[in-house]
Write a protein that holds these residues in place. Structure first.
Motif, short mmCIF file in Angstrom:
data_model
loop_
_atom_site.label_atom_id
_atom_site.label_comp_id
_atom_site.label_asym_id
_atom_site.label_seq_id
_atom_site.Cartn_x
_atom_site.Cartn_y
_atom_site.Cartn_z
N GLY A 169 -4.00 4.44 8.82
CA GLY A 169 -3.86 5.81 8.31
C GLY A 169 -2.63 5.96 7.43
N LYS A 170 -1.54 5.36 7.85
CA LYS A 170 -0.30 5.44 7.06
C LYS A 170 -0.51 4.77 5.70
CE LYS A 170 4.58 4.30 7.02
NZ LYS A 170 5.76 3.83 7.75
N ALA A 171 -1.10 3.59 5.70
CA ALA A 171 -1.32 2.87 4.44
C ALA A 171 -2.25 3.66 3.52
CB ALA A 171 -1.91 1.48 4.72
N VAL A 172 -3.25 4.31 4.10
CA VAL A 172 -4.18 5.13 3.29
C VAL A 172 -3.44 6.33 2.71
CG1 VAL A 172 -6.23 6.61 3.39
CG2 VAL A 172 -6.26 4.39 4.54
N ALA A 173 -2.61 6.96 3.52
CA ALA A 173 -1.85 8.13 3.04
C ALA A 173 -0.93 7.73 1.88
CB ALA A 173 -1.04 8.73 4.19
N LEU A 174 -0.23 6.61 2.03
CA LEU A 174 0.67 6.15 0.96
C LEU A 174 -0.11 5.85 -0.31
CD1 LEU A 174 3.01 3.74 3.01
CD2 LEU A 174 3.55 6.04 2.23
N ARG A 175 -1.27 5.22 -0.16
CA ARG A 175 -2.06 4.83 -1.32
C ARG A 175 -2.64 6.06 -2.04
NH1 ARG A 175 -4.89 0.35 -3.72
NH2 ARG A 175 -5.72 1.37 -5.57
N LEU A 176 -3.12 7.03 -1.26
CA LEU A 176 -3.69 8.22 -1.90
C LEU A 176 -2.60 9.02 -2.62
CD1 LEU A 176 -6.37 9.40 0.70
CD2 LEU A 176 -6.70 8.04 -1.37
N ALA A 177 -1.38 8.97 -2.09
CA ALA A 177 -0.25 9.63 -2.77
C ALA A 177 0.07 8.89 -4.06
CB ALA A 177 0.96 9.66 -1.85
N GLN A 178 0.05 7.57 -3.97
CA GLN A 178 0.29 6.73 -5.16
C GLN A 178 -0.76 7.01 -6.25
OE1 GLN A 178 -0.37 2.37 -4.85
NE2 GLN A 178 1.75 2.31 -4.14
N ASP A 179 -1.97 7.34 -5.80
CA ASP A 179 -3.06 7.66 -6.74
C ASP A 179 -2.88 9.04 -7.38
OD1 ASP A 179 -4.22 5.24 -6.09
OD2 ASP A 179 -5.72 6.08 -4.73
#
Ligand code: NAP
Length: 251
Positions: free
Chosen positions: A17-27
């Motif tokens: 979940g943390k990795a997904v949150a970071l990636r979606l923010a990066q997007d």
């Protein structure tokens, strides 16, 4: 530049979940970081902010209807209409069927299935209004059956049926729904399994890697990459799919 949207990721204090949150923010999305303990979400929020993104920590038990309603309302007010949802929060209560308690069964189905149902129901109101939505549900290779996981495999197979039905019902509103079924991903969840089995985590990883065609276990970022695609504008014609992200056709 694509539209800045509000993404919600459950169970985002750590792991996948943390990795997904970071990636979606990066997007380029604003991200609501949800977990049981609001304080535990702070690390993810700070990493997003440090990279120049916008994020909000929200403490919520996804299996609690009132808490979910309040959380989604707060997200809409503080970040904007939640049109991307990643149902990632999860727990395991592994045991052989004859030893599995009713509580083991109820709590696992409660977090995964009831949680995804409540979160999706609350967010779809915004998605259908905005005529855009992306729902990503975390399934698992365990959906195909796994010793000691009658509760978890039922929940993860259920996530796949739930996803396909969402895709059918919500498609006409510009909403897609897809599922990611990870194989072995190196997180606290798999560390807990190693501990329960009395095997050092490094040995557990090395053993698992040998059985996986690409000869390594997965990292949370491997799942985040798939979630990023499903949540993107360009994935609008991909819906109701289950992608096994497992280093091979199965774990
Ligand atoms: P993890 O490291 O255990 O993280 C799960 C997160 O969900 C934790 O932060 C946990 O909070 C949170 N959570 C648990 N119950 C919750 C609830 N009722 N409401 C809100 N948040 C809750 O697990 P992970 O390995 O990242 O797994 C993430 C997802 O991927 C899960 O759905 C899991 O089933 C799935 N998955 C994982 C693997 C794998 O190999 N790791 C493989 C296939 C599928 P607390 O810390 O407070 O408990």
């Amino acid at each position: 530049m694509s539209t800045q949207r509000t993404a919600v990721v459950t169970g985002a204090a750590r792991g996948i979940g943390k990795a997904v949150a970071l990636r979606l923010a990066q997007d380029g999305n604003k991200v609501a970081v949800l977990d049981l303990d609001e304080g535990a979400c702070q690390g993810t929020v700070e990493e997003i902010q440090a990279a120049g993104g916008q994020a909000l920590a929200v403490g919520v038990d996804v299996a609690d209807e009132e808490q979910v309603a309040a959380a989604v309302e707060r997200i809409a007010e503080e970040l904007g209409a939640p049109t991307i949802l990643v149902n990632n929060a999860g727990i395991i209560r592994d045991n052989m069927l004859f030893k599995m308690t009713t509580d083991d069964w109820d709590s696992v189905l409660g977090v995964h299935l009831r949680g995804a149902f409540l979160m999706t129901k609350a967010c779809q109101a915004y998605m259908t209004q905005e005529k855009f939505g992306r729902v990503v549900n975390l399934s698992s290779t365990s959906a195909l059956g796994n010793r000691g996981q009658a509760n978890y495999s039922a929940a993860k197979a259920g996530m796949q049926g739930f996803t396909k039905t969402l895709a059918i019902e919500l498609g006409k509103f510009g909403v897609t729904a897809n599922a990611i079924a990870p194989g072995f991903i190196q997180t606290d969840m798999t560390a807990a399994t190693a501990e329960r089995m009395g095997v050092p985590f490094d040995d557990f990883i090395a053993y698992a890697a040998k059985e996986i065609p690409v000869q390594r276990v997965g990292q949370p970022e491997d799942i985040a990459a798939m979630a990023s695609f499903f949540c993107s504008e360009q994935a609008g014609f991909v819906s109701g799919q289950v992608v096994y992200v497992a280093g091979g056709p199965r774990d």
